[in-house]
Scaffold this active site. Structure first.
Site, PDB file in Angstrom:
ATOM      1  N   HIS A 141       0.871  -1.179   0.000  1.00  0.00           N
ATOM      2  CA  HIS A 141       0.000   0.000   0.000  1.00  0.00           C
ATOM      3  C   HIS A 141       0.902   1.221   0.000  1.00  0.00           C
ATOM      4  CE1 HIS A 141      -3.217  -2.723   1.965  1.00  0.00           C
ATOM      5  NE2 HIS A 141      -3.421  -2.640   0.658  1.00  0.00           N
ATOM      6  N   GLU A 144       1.596   3.447   3.053  1.00  0.00           N
ATOM      7  CA  GLU A 144       2.107   2.810   4.267  1.00  0.00           C
ATOM      8  C   GLU A 144       3.620   2.685   4.102  1.00  0.00           C
ATOM      9  OE1 GLU A 144      -0.236  -0.746   4.761  1.00  0.00           O
ATOM     10  OE2 GLU A 144      -2.116   0.397   4.625  1.00  0.00           O
ATOM     11  N   HIS A 248       3.228  -3.575   6.505  1.00  0.00           N
ATOM     12  CA  HIS A 248       2.111  -2.649   6.326  1.00  0.00           C
ATOM     13  C   HIS A 248       2.164  -1.585   7.413  1.00  0.00           C
ATOM     14  CE1 HIS A 248      -0.602  -5.114   3.510  1.00  0.00           C
ATOM     15  NE2 HIS A 248       0.459  -5.881   3.709  1.00  0.00           N
ATOM     16  N   GLU A 342       2.043  -5.434  10.573  1.00  0.00           N
ATOM     17  CA  GLU A 342       1.556  -4.058  10.714  1.00  0.00           C
ATOM     18  C   GLU A 342       2.478  -3.369  11.719  1.00  0.00           C
ATOM     19  OE1 GLU A 342      -0.980  -2.658   9.117  1.00  0.00           O
ATOM     20  OE2 GLU A 342      -2.143  -4.326   8.293  1.00  0.00           O
TER      21      GLU A 342
END
Length: 537
Positions: A141, A144, A248, A342
């Protein structure tokens, strides 16, 4: 006879070690493709040799503290790098460390930017028999951005520490690490530093979410495949990755497969878990990252309205189901155990916070990669010692399969226990083999398949179907590695694996005095302290 065979294997391994160069600095892959990556090969008529190194694995007993790291600001500082700056840094790194790095592109983004991959290894240009490939992918992404910079600093840390840190030397000597800092450089170019939320830059330049663009195990994915997605699919069909992490931002948690579920009608938070047959392994891998992170294992929510995660990990579908995720595709289609990392509550935090994110993630990034040396690994060969390519393997009771490489190699991360390996290959009789996994050391399992006397081929129904046919890739001329008359079915514990000994690790383990093969017959241990388990065809 067994002693003679074992002695011959040891001699073959030392002959192999003498042939492996530390790296080839003259050649460079910075504008090439995967197919140009040179692989250490053998002549087709030579039998494959299973390496027998001195090795012990105990990842939990070492590397307990964060390593000191101060990047050379002339090479890399804690700032964001656009695509041109990132490209210059990657090329400069391969020029400065030609024996530890190689640069290649797996393709181009929709707007024509190269999708660079930096290999960091003591053998960057060559695949060494029995040593696994792992990967990190950042910036799928585009907005990110922390993972993108973490991977650049990870590369810098690895190459600058190789000569001084025994653990890093061990890791690079025994693993080929592929770092793809930005899978979505077009989206990154449209993003803005300091933006913690929102979707600006998340998608590629054509408006597609790349982490919803892969084939799905549970549902048909009708989204038009994007060039970035196609590049990844082609990449992992040519290099058999064993372990992977996708970085991410927007939360602080490790999410593991499955991301989707057959029961999900719409995407919502706090759904039911969708567990893989390897759920114990995925939880362990996730906890390895979370527990070594500066904050993640506390499970604190990023925002009041956001969910909290016990121990800093979650099943993907339990968090929220999604169709077309990359981690499920890696696992189901290619047997690569990938999790989603993440790493920041803010998607694109200010650059002055990057040092903090590095300090939080440094230990996790390193220890997660070392988990690839846990479980079982080995070779599948025919009676003449030649490798059986694309043999289909499965751990009994775990319905997601995996395959051998063109050299007959295989790897599978497993937790301690007793397992049964099922092996199928066209033109050979199926075979089942019992083996044991212990905590401290990987198990080396070399299997000889016998040709089928029937003219029909064995057909194995895999637990999935894919429209993508794995393609063959040519790696150039071959050269002789070594010879041996025969490779026995052999499990060696605790100090046998195709990698060198990890520093500061004990190397002893007790084994039971007997076991049984798939035919019900007892197989014997050698008399040298019970550390060898011999399986004979």
């Amino acid at each position: 006879m067994r002693a003679i065979n074992l002695f011959a294997i040891v001699i073959g391994w030392y002959a192999l070690v003498g042939l492996l160069p530390g790296g080839i600095g003259a050649a460079q892959l910075d504008s090439g493709t995967i197919g140009e990556e040179r692989i250490l090969q053998r002549k087709s008529d030579d039998p494959i040799v299973a390496p027998v190194p001195q090795y012990a694995f105990d990842n939990s007993s070492i590397l307990q503290k964060q390593r000191a790291y101060q990047p050379d600001v002339g090479e890399l500082d804690f700032v964001y790098h656009n695509h041109e700056e990132m490209t210059r840094y990657l090329r400069a790194t391969t020029a400065r460390y030609p024996n530890l790095t190689a640069l290649y592109s797996i393709g181009k983004s929709a707007q024509g930017r190269d999708l660079w991959v930096l290999v960091v290894s003591a053998s960057p240009y060559e695949h060494m028999l029995g040593k696994p490939d792992v990967k990190y992918i950042g910036n799928i992404h585009g907005n990110e951005a922390v993972g993108r910079e973490l991977l650049l600093h990870l590369a810098q840390y690895l190459v600058s520490s190789y000569a001084s840190d025994p653990y890093i030397k061990w890791l690079l000597d025994n693993t080929r690490i592929h770092l793809l800092p930005s899978l979505n450089p077009d989206g990154y170019a449209a993003s803005k530093e300091g933006t913690c939320d929102g979707g600006q830059g998340r998608y590629n330049s054509r408006g597609f979410d790349l982490n919803r663009n892969f084939p799905d195990y549970f549902k048909q994915n009708n989204k038009r495949s994007q060039p970035e997605t196609e590049a990844v699919k082609d990449w992992i069909s040519k290099i058999q990755f064993v372990l992977s992490g996708s970085l991410h931002g927007g939360a602080l948690v490790v999410s593991y497969p499955y991301d989707n579920t057959p029961n999900a009608i719409f995407h919502s938070y706090l759904s039911q878990p969708s567990l893989t047959p390897d759920d114990d392994v995925f939880k362990h891998l996730s906890l390895t990252y979370a527990n070594n992170h500066g904050k993640m294992s506390r499970g604190v929510a990023c925002k009041t309205a956001s969910p909290s995660f016990e121990n800093g990990i979650t099943n993907g579908a339990a968090w929220y189901p999604l169709t077309g995720g990359m981690q499920d595709f890696n696992y189901v289609w290619h047997g690569c155990m990938e999790v989603t990392l993440e790493v920041s509550c803010c998607k694109f935090p200010p650059a002055y916070e990057l040092r903090k994110y590095w300090d939080d993630n440094q230990l996790s990034l390193l220890k997660f990669l070392a988990e690839v040396h846990r479980g079982v690994q080995g070779f599948i060969v025919d009676p003449t010692g030649n490798p059986v390519e694309r043999a289909q393997l499965k751990i009994k009771g775990r319905d997601i399969g995996f395959t051998t490489t063109k050299y007959g190699e295989f790897w599978r991360i497993l937790m301690p226990g007793v397992y049964k390996l099922e092996v199928f290959a066209d033109g050979f009789l199926p075979k089942e083999i019992d083996f044991m996994i212990v905590e401290q050391h990987p198990t080396l399992l070399n299997v000889t398949l016998q040709p089928s006397k029937r003219t029909t081929h064995t057909i194995v129904q895999m637990p999935f179907s894919s429209s993508n046919t794995q393609s063959e890739v040519s790696f150039g001329d071959t050269e002789t590695v070594s010879n041996i008359d025969e490779v026995k079915d052999l499990v060696q514990l605790p100090v046998t694996s195709p990698v060198q000994q990890m520093p500061d690790v004990a190397a002893s383990v007790s084994l039971p005095m007997n076991t049984h093969n798939s035919d019900g017959n007892a197989d014997g241990f050698s008399a040298n302290g019970g550390d060898r388990l011999i399986f004979t065809p």
